[in-house]
Motif scaffolding. Structure first.
Motif, mmCIF file in Angstrom:
data_model
loop_
_atom_site.group_PDB
_atom_site.id
_atom_site.type_symbol
_atom_site.label_atom_id
_atom_site.label_comp_id
_atom_site.label_asym_id
_atom_site.label_seq_id
_atom_site.Cartn_x
_atom_site.Cartn_y
_atom_site.Cartn_z
ATOM 1 N N GLU A 165 0.537 -0.940 0.204
ATOM 2 C CA GLU A 165 0.026 0.068 0.024
ATOM 3 C C GLU A 165 0.416 1.705 -0.480
ATOM 4 O O GLU A 165 1.759 1.487 0.440
ATOM 5 C CB GLU A 165 -1.157 -0.338 1.547
ATOM 6 C CG GLU A 165 -1.679 1.369 1.564
ATOM 7 C CD GLU A 165 -2.655 1.174 3.003
ATOM 8 O OE1 GLU A 165 -3.009 2.268 3.155
ATOM 9 O OE2 GLU A 165 -2.381 0.086 3.372
ATOM 10 N N TYR A 172 -1.332 14.789 5.330
ATOM 11 C CA TYR A 172 -1.482 14.130 6.387
ATOM 12 C C TYR A 172 -0.161 14.203 7.291
ATOM 13 O O TYR A 172 1.288 14.826 7.551
ATOM 14 C CB TYR A 172 -0.339 13.099 5.930
ATOM 15 C CG TYR A 172 -0.791 12.277 4.852
ATOM 16 C CD1 TYR A 172 -2.228 10.584 4.441
ATOM 17 C CD2 TYR A 172 -0.797 12.287 3.496
ATOM 18 C CE1 TYR A 172 -2.621 10.496 3.735
ATOM 19 C CE2 TYR A 172 -1.100 12.136 2.034
ATOM 20 C CZ TYR A 172 -2.583 10.641 2.490
ATOM 21 O OH TYR A 172 -2.968 10.224 1.185
ATOM 22 N N GLU A 175 2.138 10.722 12.150
ATOM 23 C CA GLU A 175 1.988 9.627 12.445
ATOM 24 C C GLU A 175 0.574 8.913 11.728
ATOM 25 O O GLU A 175 1.002 7.917 11.896
ATOM 26 C CB GLU A 175 1.016 9.513 14.157
ATOM 27 C CG GLU A 175 1.948 9.504 15.105
ATOM 28 C CD GLU A 175 1.207 10.436 16.377
ATOM 29 O OE1 GLU A 175 0.136 10.347 16.810
ATOM 30 O OE2 GLU A 175 2.363 9.911 17.122
ATOM 31 N N SER A 176 0.221 9.497 10.555
ATOM 32 C CA SER A 176 -0.424 8.848 9.464
ATOM 33 C C SER A 176 0.236 7.665 8.308
ATOM 34 O O SER A 176 1.529 7.569 8.109
ATOM 35 C CB SER A 176 -1.031 9.942 8.169
ATOM 36 O OG SER A 176 -1.578 11.080 9.664
ATOM 37 N N THR A 177 -0.506 6.452 8.454
ATOM 38 C CA THR A 177 0.205 5.269 7.861
ATOM 39 C C THR A 177 0.541 5.570 6.467
ATOM 40 O O THR A 177 -0.817 6.483 5.479
ATOM 41 C CB THR A 177 -0.673 3.581 7.728
ATOM 42 O OG1 THR A 177 -0.396 3.801 8.817
ATOM 43 C CG2 THR A 177 -0.143 3.196 6.307
ATOM 44 N N GLN A 180 2.019 0.469 3.598
ATOM 45 C CA GLN A 180 2.125 -0.680 3.953
ATOM 46 C C GLN A 180 3.223 -1.620 3.558
ATOM 47 O O GLN A 180 3.052 -1.984 2.081
ATOM 48 C CB GLN A 180 0.595 -1.137 4.229
ATOM 49 C CG GLN A 180 0.223 -0.275 4.966
ATOM 50 C CD GLN A 180 0.130 -0.704 6.158
ATOM 51 O OE1 GLN A 180 0.465 -1.988 7.068
ATOM 52 N NE2 GLN A 180 -1.345 -0.434 7.227
ATOM 53 N N SER A 194 2.897 -7.720 8.470
ATOM 54 C CA SER A 194 2.485 -6.425 7.906
ATOM 55 C C SER A 194 3.714 -5.480 8.361
ATOM 56 O O SER A 194 2.869 -4.999 9.779
ATOM 57 C CB SER A 194 0.720 -5.783 7.315
ATOM 58 O OG SER A 194 0.905 -4.509 6.211
ATOM 59 N N GLN A 195 4.305 -4.366 7.978
ATOM 60 C CA GLN A 195 4.597 -3.167 8.519
ATOM 61 C C GLN A 195 3.686 -1.325 8.394
ATOM 62 O O GLN A 195 3.989 -1.917 7.238
ATOM 63 C CB GLN A 195 6.318 -3.468 8.393
ATOM 64 C CG GLN A 195 6.816 -2.374 9.087
ATOM 65 C CD GLN A 195 7.169 -2.509 10.599
ATOM 66 O OE1 GLN A 195 7.387 -3.503 10.839
ATOM 67 N NE2 GLN A 195 6.665 -1.174 11.462
ATOM 68 N N ARG A 196 3.899 -1.208 8.626
ATOM 69 C CA ARG A 196 3.571 0.101 8.693
ATOM 70 C C ARG A 196 4.939 1.100 8.540
ATOM 71 O O ARG A 196 5.447 1.350 9.553
ATOM 72 C CB ARG A 196 2.597 0.372 9.955
ATOM 73 C CG ARG A 196 1.922 2.088 10.018
ATOM 74 C CD ARG A 196 0.580 2.178 11.005
ATOM 75 N NE ARG A 196 -0.109 2.891 11.516
ATOM 76 C CZ ARG A 196 1.132 4.619 12.047
ATOM 77 N NH1 ARG A 196 2.169 3.782 12.404
ATOM 78 N NH2 ARG A 196 0.692 5.424 12.001
ATOM 79 N N LEU A 197 3.912 1.542 8.255
ATOM 80 C CA LEU A 197 5.237 2.861 7.690
ATOM 81 C C LEU A 197 4.541 4.332 7.957
ATOM 82 O O LEU A 197 3.742 4.472 7.236
ATOM 83 C CB LEU A 197 6.156 3.109 6.694
ATOM 84 C CG LEU A 197 6.643 1.679 6.203
ATOM 85 C CD1 LEU A 197 7.638 1.255 4.873
ATOM 86 C CD2 LEU A 197 7.813 1.497 7.322
ATOM 87 N N SER A 198 4.818 5.401 8.946
ATOM 88 C CA SER A 198 4.956 6.702 9.023
ATOM 89 C C SER A 198 5.719 8.426 8.170
ATOM 90 O O SER A 198 6.703 7.341 7.928
ATOM 91 C CB SER A 198 3.974 7.188 9.822
ATOM 92 O OG SER A 198 5.158 7.057 10.807
ATOM 93 N N HIS A 201 9.918 8.330 12.007
ATOM 94 C CA HIS A 201 10.069 6.615 12.560
ATOM 95 C C HIS A 201 11.631 7.142 13.861
ATOM 96 O O HIS A 201 11.887 8.507 13.612
ATOM 97 C CB HIS A 201 10.878 5.840 11.206
ATOM 98 C CG HIS A 201 11.553 6.538 10.602
ATOM 99 N ND1 HIS A 201 11.853 6.899 9.957
ATOM 100 C CD2 HIS A 201 13.654 5.689 11.134
ATOM 101 C CE1 HIS A 201 13.552 6.873 9.794
ATOM 102 N NE2 HIS A 201 14.670 6.566 10.736
#
Length: 604
Positions: A165, A172, A175-177, A180, A194-198, A201
């Motif tokens: 994704e 944004y 902290e919004s995604t 993915q 599944s690793q979420r990225l914003s 970091h």
């Protein structure tokens, strides 16, 4: 309390060193101490007991108060919103702290470094397709952080997998995604996740950020300061030091580099310096203009302020915080210059903590690992190939404050063994009001031959030869000055007295440069070479006349020489042709004298 956090109790307190009972805590983990929630870091383990160094005063903390392990090491928040910020030694935003706590930082006050409410316009990387394999350093998209700096949103180190994704263009918060990633399992029977990225970091500050490969520096860091650029150049990605006693001008040299260097990003770390100096930096920098873009200098600048009255242990952390942010922008392909003022105060923090731990002191009370810690810090500078953003660099320049100006003390001597460029400040030059007071006898640069390639291509092919001639003249001046001090100038020949005059022209017409002079505070490379070439051409022509028998006093009394000494402040960097015109005028005056003496020789 989250699943990663564990609770324990304070057992013993020794200044900033606190012993706690906390089963399962790890070395390097951050810990909250006492009812105030003071932040500290585990520095050693003794069974189920941990020794913690706190970043704030432990006054009033008592044994038995709670201690909570947070589950992660001292880390920096990395994302849009860093530029223009002013942080303390553990990356707390001082401007927000001033609103929350007033003029003094309330103990235990914890504020995030990055604004959670601000919206950023994210533009996804259109070359990425869903299902593509991505990894460390892959550019997911961009955010326009300031008018001049495009912030690249990178996949954090250690994450690799299939892009499932990617957020569309839009606004944004950090902290919004925005992506993915399907990370494969570590074994045949372990499922992937599944690793979420914003947009941001965290990264442990004591661990260097990875890169593809290290490269050699290829171009000089142009600072606009003649004694640095023309005589002791620093490459982008190099390691340099500015040692000097109190009052010699270390802070001014670093501020000039911060203000005028051609780096993309500037990070200034005030580590244990006097509050009035850092206040001057904090008040001045937001008013300055970037000479390369015409925008505010703070649009490409970060300030880390840890004054001498702030917690001593946070001094050590401040250097690592600055380095981590520098590496972060380096990974985007930017050239970053980081100025640490001063590494001596950082080393003093190491000495105090090691003393509290009862470690065996060595030279002047410093711990035995001083040299290796210094080397590890400077080693994080360099020019590298990033994973997905081209080449970037971190140039690290540390000020050193040897007590009494003694360059043989441990911090200075170890630093000298590590770095590549050494700008040694002289108390004698500073007392004589010769600024920058960089001593041309004890300073050195290992980058001259590499820098010469740039100078020869961009400015003039004779740069290296002219630089060598000037330094030779200055070395000869040092020898002759000792004779003059013993027996007076009358003992010298006319040739030797002209050498002294030539060296004086180099020192006053080229090396001296006032940071307060609106015209001369910055000097372009072309103007630098024009001034150097002018002075040396005058010396060469005068030496030829003296060989014909012209008295040195006649040459010394030429009114044009006074004009040469003022030339640097008469013409700005766009008026190089006026400097060359002055050279032609002086050449004509020398020719007139030569013709007169040639006629006298014929008649005699």
């Amino acid at each position: 309390m989250t699943e990663t956090q564990r609770s324990g109790r304070v057992r013993e307190i020794n200044g900033p060193i606190v012993t706690i009972d906390l089963p399962g805590v790890r070395s390097g983990e951050q810990v909250k101490i006492g009812e105030l929630g003071l932040i500290g870091e585990v520095i050693s383990l003794r069974g189920e007991q941990a020794v913690v160094q706190t970043y704030e005063s432990t006054d009033g903390v008592r044994p038995g108060e709670p201690a909570i392990g947070l589950g992660w090491p001292l880390s920096a928040e990395l994302g849009p919103g860093l530029l223009g910020g002013i942080f303390d030694g553990v990356q707390r935003p001082l401007e927000k702290i001033a609103i929350e706590s007033g003029d003094y930082i309330r103990r235990g006050l914890a504020l995030p470094a990055l604004d959670r409410s601000k919206q950023w316009e994210f533009e996804p990387n259109t070359t990425l397709e869903l299902g593509a394999q991505i990894g460390t350093g892959t550019v997911l998209g961009t955010v326009q952080e300031t008018a001049t700096i495009t912030h690249k949103i990178l996949v954090p180190p250690g994450i690799r997998g299939e892009l499932s994704e990617l957020a569309p263009a839009g606004s944004y918060d950090i902290e919004s995604t925005i992506a993915q990633v399907r990370v494969p399992g570590q074994g045949p029977n372990l499922p992937g996740r599944s690793q979420r990225l914003s947009l941001y970091h965290r990264w442990p500050v004591r661990r260097p950020r990875p890169y593809s490969k290290r490269d050699d520096g290829i171009s000089p860091l142009i600072t606009g300061q003649r004694v640095i650029d023309s005589f002791f150049p620093q490459l982008k990605g190099g390691k340099g030091a500015v040692p000097g006693p109190f009052g010699a001008g270390k802070t001014v040299v670093q501020q000039q580099v911060a203000r005028w260097s051609n780096a993309d990003i500037v990070i200034y770390v005030g580590c244990g310096e006097r509050g009035n100096e850092l206040v001057d930096v904090l008040e001045t920098f937001p008013q300055l203009e970037d000479p390369y873009t015409g925008r505010k200098l703070m649009e490409k600048t970060l300030l880390v302020a840890n004054t001498s009255n702030m917690p001593v242990v946070a001094r050590e952390a401040s250097i690592y915080i600055g380095l981590t942010m520098a590496e972060y922008y380096r990974d985007m392909g930017y050239d970053v210059v980081m100025l640490a003022d001063s590494t001596s105060r950082w080393a003093e923090a190491l000495r105090e903590v090691s003393g509290r731990l009862g470690q065996m002191p060595v030279e002047e009370g410093y711990p035995a690992y001083l040299a290796s810690r210094l080397a590890a810090v400077y080693e994080r500078a360099g020019r590298v190939e990033t994973y997905d953003a081209g080449s970037g660099s971190v140039t690290l320049i540390g000020a050193v404050s040897p007590p009494g100006g003694d360059f043989s003390e441990p911090v200075t001597s170890h630093t000298k063994d590590i770095i590549e460029t050494f700008w040694a400040l002289s108390k004698e030059l500073a007392d004589a009001r010769h600024y920058p007071s960089i001593d041309w006898v004890t300073s050195f640069s290992a980058h001259v031959h590499t820098a010469a390639e740039w100078w020869h291509e961009q400015v003039d092919p004779s740069w290296e030869q002219r630089r060598g001639q000037a330094l030779g003249l200055l070395a000869r001046d040092a020898e002759l000055s000792r004779i003059v001090n013993l027996v007076g100038p009358e003992a010298l020949s006319d040739t030797q007295r002209w050498e002294l005059e030539g060296a004086s022209l180099v020192k006053e017409g080229v090396l001296q440069q006032s940071a307060l002079d609106e015209i001369d505070t910055f000097c372009s490379p072309r103007k630098q070479f024009a001034l150097l070439d002018l002075v040396l051409a005058i010396y060469d022509q005068g030496a030829d006349l003296i060989a014909l028998g012209v008295p040195v006093s006649e040459l010394q009394n030429m009114p044009q020489l006074a004009k040469v000494r003022r030339c640097k402040s008469m013409y700005n960097s766009d008026q190089v042709e006026s400097i060359r015109a002055l050279g032609r005028e002086i050449e004509q005056a020398f020719e007139t004298i030569r013709l007169e003496y040639a006629k006298q020789a014929e008649h005699s």
